[in-house]
Scaffold this motif. Structure first.
Motif, PDB file in Angstrom:
ATOM      1  N   UNK A 136       0.729  -1.780   0.587  1.00  0.00           N
ATOM      2  CA  UNK A 136      -0.416   0.321  -0.151  1.00  0.00           C
ATOM      3  C   UNK A 136       0.539   1.221  -0.262  1.00  0.00           C
ATOM      4  N   UNK A 137       1.947   1.559  -0.363  1.00  0.00           N
ATOM      5  CA  UNK A 137       2.529   2.079  -0.893  1.00  0.00           C
ATOM      6  C   UNK A 137       3.057   3.118  -0.900  1.00  0.00           C
ATOM      7  N   UNK A 138       2.451   4.462  -1.267  1.00  0.00           N
ATOM      8  CA  UNK A 138       1.862   6.243  -1.996  1.00  0.00           C
ATOM      9  C   UNK A 138       3.216   5.719  -2.749  1.00  0.00           C
ATOM     10  N   UNK A 139       2.634   6.497  -3.773  1.00  0.00           N
ATOM     11  CA  UNK A 139       3.862   7.270  -4.942  1.00  0.00           C
ATOM     12  C   UNK A 139       4.620   8.389  -3.771  1.00  0.00           C
ATOM     13  N   UNK A 140       4.109   9.100  -3.464  1.00  0.00           N
ATOM     14  CA  UNK A 140       4.850  10.156  -2.326  1.00  0.00           C
ATOM     15  C   UNK A 140       6.076   9.007  -1.638  1.00  0.00           C
ATOM     16  N   UNK A 141       6.032   8.502  -0.665  1.00  0.00           N
ATOM     17  CA  UNK A 141       6.855   7.369   0.101  1.00  0.00           C
ATOM     18  C   UNK A 141       8.149   7.059  -0.836  1.00  0.00           C
ATOM     19  N   UNK A 142       7.185   6.061  -2.061  1.00  0.00           N
ATOM     20  CA  UNK A 142       8.048   5.498  -3.142  1.00  0.00           C
ATOM     21  C   UNK A 142       8.972   7.062  -3.278  1.00  0.00           C
ATOM     22  N   UNK A 143       8.671   8.473  -3.831  1.00  0.00           N
ATOM     23  CA  UNK A 143       9.855   9.181  -4.193  1.00  0.00           C
ATOM     24  C   UNK A 143      10.568   9.648  -3.402  1.00  0.00           C
ATOM     25  N   UNK A 144      10.522   9.882  -1.823  1.00  0.00           N
ATOM     26  CA  UNK A 144      10.930  10.085  -0.700  1.00  0.00           C
ATOM     27  C   UNK A 144      12.086   8.587  -0.397  1.00  0.00           C
ATOM     28  N   UNK A 145      11.681   7.668  -0.322  1.00  0.00           N
ATOM     29  CA  UNK A 145      12.305   6.903  -0.357  1.00  0.00           C
ATOM     30  C   UNK A 145      13.301   6.246  -1.421  1.00  0.00           C
ATOM     31  N   UNK A 146      12.973   6.841  -2.365  1.00  0.00           N
ATOM     32  CA  UNK A 146      13.865   6.520  -3.535  1.00  0.00           C
ATOM     33  C   UNK A 146      14.700   8.135  -3.405  1.00  0.00           C
ATOM     34  N   UNK A 147      14.519   8.540  -3.495  1.00  0.00           N
ATOM     35  CA  UNK A 147      15.070  10.665  -3.740  1.00  0.00           C
ATOM     36  C   UNK A 147      14.916  10.621  -4.785  1.00  0.00           C
ATOM     37  N   UNK A 148      13.848  10.283  -5.734  1.00  0.00           N
ATOM     38  CA  UNK A 148      13.107  10.944  -6.900  1.00  0.00           C
ATOM     39  C   UNK A 148      11.676  11.880  -7.099  1.00  0.00           C
ATOM     40  N   UNK A 149      11.520  12.800  -8.041  1.00  0.00           N
ATOM     41  CA  UNK A 149      10.499  13.786  -8.331  1.00  0.00           C
ATOM     42  C   UNK A 149       9.398  12.800  -9.084  1.00  0.00           C
ATOM     43  N   UNK A 150       8.411  12.968  -8.191  1.00  0.00           N
ATOM     44  CA  UNK A 150       7.004  12.513  -8.357  1.00  0.00           C
ATOM     45  C   UNK A 150       6.584  12.552  -9.902  1.00  0.00           C
ATOM     46  N   UNK A 151       7.277  13.055 -10.888  1.00  0.00           N
ATOM     47  CA  UNK A 151       7.387  12.286 -12.552  1.00  0.00           C
ATOM     48  C   UNK A 151       8.019  11.406 -12.925  1.00  0.00           C
ATOM     49  N   UNK A 152       8.955  11.526 -11.977  1.00  0.00           N
ATOM     50  CA  UNK A 152       9.653  10.315 -12.309  1.00  0.00           C
ATOM     51  C   UNK A 152       9.706   8.964 -11.915  1.00  0.00           C
ATOM     52  N   UNK A 153       9.516   8.747 -10.123  1.00  0.00           N
ATOM     53  CA  UNK A 153       8.013   7.867  -9.939  1.00  0.00           C
ATOM     54  C   UNK A 153       6.763   6.999 -10.814  1.00  0.00           C
ATOM     55  N   UNK A 154       6.386   8.299 -11.318  1.00  0.00           N
ATOM     56  CA  UNK A 154       5.109   8.125 -12.422  1.00  0.00           C
ATOM     57  C   UNK A 154       5.305   7.201 -13.702  1.00  0.00           C
ATOM     58  N   UNK A 155       6.835   7.647 -14.129  1.00  0.00           N
ATOM     59  CA  UNK A 155       7.478   7.547 -14.984  1.00  0.00           C
ATOM     60  C   UNK A 155       7.253   5.451 -15.482  1.00  0.00           C
ATOM     61  N   UNK A 156       8.500   5.044 -13.978  1.00  0.00           N
ATOM     62  CA  UNK A 156       8.671   4.349 -13.740  1.00  0.00           C
ATOM     63  C   UNK A 156       7.201   3.276 -13.598  1.00  0.00           C
ATOM     64  N   UNK A 157       6.883   3.351 -12.768  1.00  0.00           N
ATOM     65  CA  UNK A 157       5.673   3.139 -12.763  1.00  0.00           C
ATOM     66  C   UNK A 157       4.852   2.526 -13.448  1.00  0.00           C
ATOM     67  N   UNK A 158       4.067   3.312 -14.546  1.00  0.00           N
ATOM     68  CA  UNK A 158       3.670   3.874 -15.818  1.00  0.00           C
ATOM     69  C   UNK A 158       4.476   2.543 -16.286  1.00  0.00           C
TER      70      UNK A 158
END
Length: 449
Positions: free
Chosen positions: A398-420
């Protein structure tokens, strides 16, 4: 019936009173804070409210925030409750840290400062107003200048956006991140991306600190990010044991995670950060310990503390943790913990508090943790970042995109790119609603070891 009476901590109102602010102020200025129940008669009988309660709830919030000084953010909660199909409103008010509170625009006078005496609100004398003002803590976190002024809040903004908040130009000002001379304060420092605060989690081989097995530091990041990482570590360490019975399998865990979670949040939110000592988290062979610095506030006894009567040491932090749904309602944390554990888990000292929780005995047949889910990376051409995202999803669906971004030191845009990319290639899938849904990994295999 509510089963309580009107007294120095409880006020009943049949409908929203015109002088609501006076009652709120009286509780803010009193030792224990208090509760206001709207839709309840003088005998504690729930009569209910016929209004649009969501609209009424917003009106009450606006009245309290707009008409009271000093800032009351983080010092009150409003919830809609129901009894016998009748809905009523419960307002919880904590004891304030910047007393005396008063009606906005009227100054600190007897006509605008109130205090709770028995079951009534009384005007404060000039002598009491002056005494209370002199004793106000001058070194509250919002008045301490941050040791770093070049601060950014990318991680915190992502968490707020994830919860649906509009993050505008006045974000830092709305969260009271500035001192009176317009410098970033210590609250801002704790929540910034680039502070030097480090929260430590240690795991020892035995029942003392002689031999360390694992050591983690969650630092150089927003306090919110560090909090999530500590919570995740405690979730991972909580082994679940099981035994087979007919017709079902019985399970039990090393410790009650929900209670421990409350203890972790309390330690972080109520820690005395002014001394620059972060809370400490430790795993021993027979127990876990959570230490926070600052001790019980002078105005409260141990008995009152264990009943949930205390004032937030850091109301600005409390407000932010509540915005991000890390805490629910004021004063409920300790009560939740003591539903699962005896009050003997608390150890009180002049300058710190320790919560010590013994593990449940393992008299079951096997540990569910012996069976782990792993992603078989060998078959797929994945980047290191995509592998990292899948590892996070396996640990925490249930991890959120914001939490992924914080853990991985990425921007929200990059997280959405990799998830997509992972979704389109059929490696992962999102199930359930946007807010309460979860991620699942499709290409995986069960390995026992």
């Amino acid at each position: 019936m509510l089963g309580i009476i009107e007294d120095n901590r409880n006020e009943f109102k049949i409908k929203l009173p015109d002088d609501l602010e006076e009652t709120v102020i009286s509780f803010l200025n009193s030792k224990d804070g208090g509760n206001i129940y709207i839709g309840v008669d003088d005998n504690g009988k729930v009569l209910g409210l016929k209004n649009n309660l969501d609209l009424l709830q917003r009106k009450i919030k606006d009245l309290i925030i707009s008409n009271i000084e000093s800032s009351v953010l983080g010092l009150f909660d409003i919830e809609i409750l129901e009894e016998d199909n009748k809905k009523y409103i419960h307002i919880t008010v904590a004891r304030g840290t910047e007393r005396p509170y008063h009606i906005k625009g009227m100054g600190m006078t007897s006509d605008s400062c109130f205090i709770r005496v028995g079951s009534s609100n009384e005007k404060m004398t000039t002598t009491l107003i002056n005494k209370m003002f002199r004793s106000r803590t001058k070194e509250s976190l919002k008045n301490i200048v941050s040791p770093i002024q070049d601060l950014t809040f990318r991680q915190l903004k992502m968490y707020y956006m994830e919860k649906g908040f509009d993050v505008g130009e006045n974000f830092e000002k709305q969260l009271e991140f500035y001192t009176n001379d317009n410098k970033f304060n210590y609250i801002a420092y704790l929540l910034a991306d680039n502070n030097r605060i480090s929260i430590k989690v240690a795991k020892y081989v035995g029942g003392d600190v002689d031999e360390i097995e694992e050591y983690y530091e969650f630092g150089d990041c927003s306090l919110i990010t560090a909090t999530y990482r500590v919570l995740e570590k405690f979730k991972i360490e909580n082994k679940v044991f099981a035994k087979i019975t007919y017709p079902e399998r019985i399970q039990k865990s090393m410790y009650d995670y929900n209670a421990v979670r409350e203890a972790i949040i309390n330690a972080i939110v109520h820690n005395d950060w002014s001394n620059e000592y972060p809370p400490k988290f430790e795993f021993f062979s027979d127990r876990l310990e959570i230490s926070s610095f600052g001790g019980i506030q002078d105005e409260f006894t141990e008995e009152e503390f264990l009943k949930g009567y205390s004032a937030p040491k850091n109301p600005e932090l409390m407000r932010i943790f509540k915005d991000l749904e890390l805490v629910e309602h004021l004063g409920t944390g300790i009560r939740k913990i003591l539903k699962k554990y005896d009050k003997s888990i608390y150890q009180f000292y002049p300058h710190f508090i320790i919560v010590s929780i013994k593990y449940n005995e393992n008299d079951f047949e096997y540990s569910i943790q012996n069976q782990k889910v792993k992603f078989d990376y060998s078959e797929f051409n994945l980047s290191k970042m995509e592998e990292s995202i899948i590892k996070l999803i396996l640990d925490r669906p249930n991890i959120t995109q914001a939490e992924m971004a914080a853990f991985l030191n990425l921007t929200p845009r990059m997280v959405r790119y990799h998830l997509s990319k992972l979704v389109n290639n059929g490696y992962i899938q999102r199930v359930g609603a946007k807010k309460n849904g979860k991620w699942i990994v499709i290409h995986k295999k069960e390995l026992e070891y």
